[in-house]
Scaffold this motif. Structure first.
Motif, PDB file in Angstrom:
ATOM      1  N   ARG A  58       0.806  -1.213   0.000  1.00  0.00           N
ATOM      2  CA  ARG A  58       0.000   0.000   0.000  1.00  0.00           C
ATOM      3  C   ARG A  58       0.842   1.268   0.000  1.00  0.00           C
ATOM      4  NH1 ARG A  58      -4.865  -1.430   4.342  1.00  0.00           N
ATOM      5  NH2 ARG A  58      -5.806  -3.142   3.112  1.00  0.00           N
ATOM      6  N   ARG A  59       2.069   1.181   0.503  1.00  0.00           N
ATOM      7  CA  ARG A  59       2.945   2.349   0.536  1.00  0.00           C
ATOM      8  C   ARG A  59       3.691   2.547  -0.776  1.00  0.00           C
ATOM      9  NH1 ARG A  59       6.489   0.981   5.692  1.00  0.00           N
ATOM     10  NH2 ARG A  59       6.561  -0.964   4.482  1.00  0.00           N
ATOM     11  N   GLY A  60       3.521   1.581  -1.701  1.00  0.00           N
ATOM     12  CA  GLY A  60       4.210   1.685  -2.978  1.00  0.00           C
ATOM     13  C   GLY A  60       5.562   1.002  -2.991  1.00  0.00           C
ATOM     14  N   ASP A  61       5.905   0.289  -1.909  1.00  0.00           N
ATOM     15  CA  ASP A  61       7.168  -0.446  -1.856  1.00  0.00           C
ATOM     16  C   ASP A  61       6.982  -1.834  -2.480  1.00  0.00           C
ATOM     17  OD1 ASP A  61       8.386   1.651  -0.463  1.00  0.00           O
ATOM     18  OD2 ASP A  61       7.701   0.864   1.473  1.00  0.00           O
ATOM     19  N   PHE A  62       8.065  -2.345  -3.070  1.00  0.00           N
ATOM     20  CA  PHE A  62       7.998  -3.655  -3.700  1.00  0.00           C
ATOM     21  C   PHE A  62       7.908  -4.760  -2.652  1.00  0.00           C
ATOM     22  CE2 PHE A  62       9.968  -1.260  -7.192  1.00  0.00           C
ATOM     23  CZ  PHE A  62       9.169  -1.677  -8.249  1.00  0.00           C
ATOM     24  N   ASN A  63       7.072  -5.749  -2.925  1.00  0.00           N
ATOM     25  CA  ASN A  63       6.963  -6.921  -2.067  1.00  0.00           C
ATOM     26  C   ASN A  63       7.979  -7.997  -2.436  1.00  0.00           C
ATOM     27  OD1 ASN A  63       4.782  -6.334  -0.260  1.00  0.00           O
ATOM     28  ND2 ASN A  63       3.375  -6.495  -1.995  1.00  0.00           N
ATOM     29  N   TYR A  93      15.850  -4.787  -9.206  1.00  0.00           N
ATOM     30  CA  TYR A  93      15.694  -4.195 -10.531  1.00  0.00           C
ATOM     31  C   TYR A  93      15.495  -2.688 -10.412  1.00  0.00           C
ATOM     32  CZ  TYR A  93      13.800  -3.178 -15.171  1.00  0.00           C
ATOM     33  OH  TYR A  93      13.587  -2.647 -16.430  1.00  0.00           O
ATOM     34  N   ALA A  94      14.600  -2.285  -9.523  1.00  0.00           N
ATOM     35  CA  ALA A  94      14.305  -0.866  -9.353  1.00  0.00           C
ATOM     36  C   ALA A  94      15.542  -0.090  -8.904  1.00  0.00           C
ATOM     37  CB  ALA A  94      13.174  -0.685  -8.344  1.00  0.00           C
ATOM     38  N   SER A  95      16.336  -0.698  -8.035  1.00  0.00           N
ATOM     39  CA  SER A  95      17.521  -0.004  -7.535  1.00  0.00           C
ATOM     40  C   SER A  95      18.566   0.187  -8.621  1.00  0.00           C
ATOM     41  CB  SER A  95      18.124  -0.776  -6.358  1.00  0.00           C
ATOM     42  OG  SER A  95      18.686  -2.002  -6.787  1.00  0.00           O
ATOM     43  N   LEU A  96      18.547  -0.672  -9.630  1.00  0.00           N
ATOM     44  CA  LEU A  96      19.522  -0.580 -10.706  1.00  0.00           C
ATOM     45  C   LEU A  96      19.047   0.292 -11.859  1.00  0.00           C
ATOM     46  CD1 LEU A  96      20.688  -4.303 -10.833  1.00  0.00           C
ATOM     47  CD2 LEU A  96      21.996  -2.363  -9.963  1.00  0.00           C
ATOM     48  N   PHE A  97      17.740   0.315 -12.123  1.00  0.00           N
ATOM     49  CA  PHE A  97      17.239   0.979 -13.328  1.00  0.00           C
ATOM     50  C   PHE A  97      16.280   2.139 -13.069  1.00  0.00           C
ATOM     51  CE2 PHE A  97      18.548  -3.183 -14.925  1.00  0.00           C
ATOM     52  CZ  PHE A  97      19.278  -2.808 -16.048  1.00  0.00           C
TER      53      PHE A  97
END
Length: 315
Positions: free
Chosen positions: A120-125, A132-136
């Motif tokens: 709900r906070r928009g963080d990846f589960n 992936y998000a941290s790299l791209f």
């Protein structure tokens, strides 16, 4: 650059005399383990010198570092699957990185989520998606970066959490042949250029083309007749790299890695294609498929594809 290209090629073709004095005994042992195809033998190829250049290559990592100073558009596709291969969560998006005044930011032009990809906070589960998000993906505004690559550019020591995992993965992907600190039980098993590890592989240098460019193809494959004890001593199942025949820049690289340490195990495949934007090399396509099982964490089976294009200079 025009002067450097033939010079680098000239170095590889030179006989191994005083020029190769810096080559270690390990490199010479490795040279005897590498098979050359007939077409490469006909080029009077210097294997020991080639190994030195491969071990010290920075062009592959620099291509990714170049993303820190350029604007570009990316199509992102992340899918998480269950044990039967059925999709249970996904993210597809189109993002645009902008660079100005030494800072970069990212705009999400479109995004579609399914399943429990985010909370709900928009963080990846999912750990895979978070990596992936941290790299791209760029969060907020990041300033003061450059594309300089040096010996200590990748170092997990002194880092914790996902930052440490990012550095360890970078070493696996960008520095094959280096010992990776901080991964329990693995030790130096990732060092494919250690002759005591290299003996478990079939290594070959061939000549061919990649997208119309002449290249050398360096392949490293685990020997088919390894017993379970020998198989436990290696991490890379297969790695194939295409080097430009003139500049020796990496054009593409495919990996298959797997390891089972009890407390954790993984089975990962990656394909990376590079392209040129002006004088800079940049990644254009990255495909990943991975199965990670870490003790005390939920097992993850992820597939993602990143397609990068519309590169832009901020200057």
């Amino acid at each position: 650059m025009r002067l450097l290209v033939p010079f680098v090629f000239y170095l590889i073709m030179l006989p191994c005399t005083a020029l190769c004095q810096e080559d270690s005994l390990d490199n010479k042992r490795l040279a005897s383990m590498i098979t050359l195809t007939d077409v490469v033998i006909g080029k009077d190829f210097n294997v020991a010198r080639f190994i030195t250049l491969v071990k010290n290559d920075t062009t592959f990592y620099k291509a990714f570092k170049n993303l820190r100073i350029l604007g570009f558009t990316s199509l992102n596709d992340i899918r998480m699957n269950d044990k039967r291969g059925k999709q249970k969560a996904s993210l597809t998006s189109r993002t645009r990185q902008e660079v100005a005044n030494g800072c970069r930011t990212m705009v999400t032009e479109s995004e579609t989520l399914t399943g429990d990809m985010k909370d709900r906070r928009g963080d990846f589960n999912y750990y895979t998606a978070e990596l992936y998000a941290s790299l791209f993906f760029t969060q907020g505004q990041i300033c003061g970066e450059n594309n300089i690559v040096h010996d200590s550019s990748i170092d997990p020591r002194g880092k914790t959490g996902i930052d440490k995992r990012k550095e360890q993965l970078k070493m696996l992907f960008f520095n094959p042949g280096k010992r990776i600190p901080g991964i329990p039980f693995m030790g130096g098993k990732s060092n494919i250029f250690d002759p005591d590890i290299a003996k478990y592989y079939d290594m070959q240098v061939d000549a061919g083309t990649y997208q119309g460019r002449d290249c050398f193809i360096f392949s490293v494959k685990a020997r088919e007749n390894l017993n379970s004890n020998e198989r436990d001593k290696i991490v890379y199942d297969n790695m194939t790299t295409w080097f430009d025949a003139k500049s020796l820049e990496i054009l593409a690289r495919n990996y298959d890695l797997s390891y089972n340490a009890g407390a954790y195990k993984f089975d990962v495949s990656m394909e990376v294609q590079l392209t040129r934007f002006g004088s800079l090399q940049v990644p254009s396509v990255l495909r990943y498929k991975g199965d990670w099982d870490v003790i005390f964490k939920k097992r993850e089976r992820g597939v993602f594809t990143a397609t990068l294009f519309d590169f832009r200079r901020p200057w």
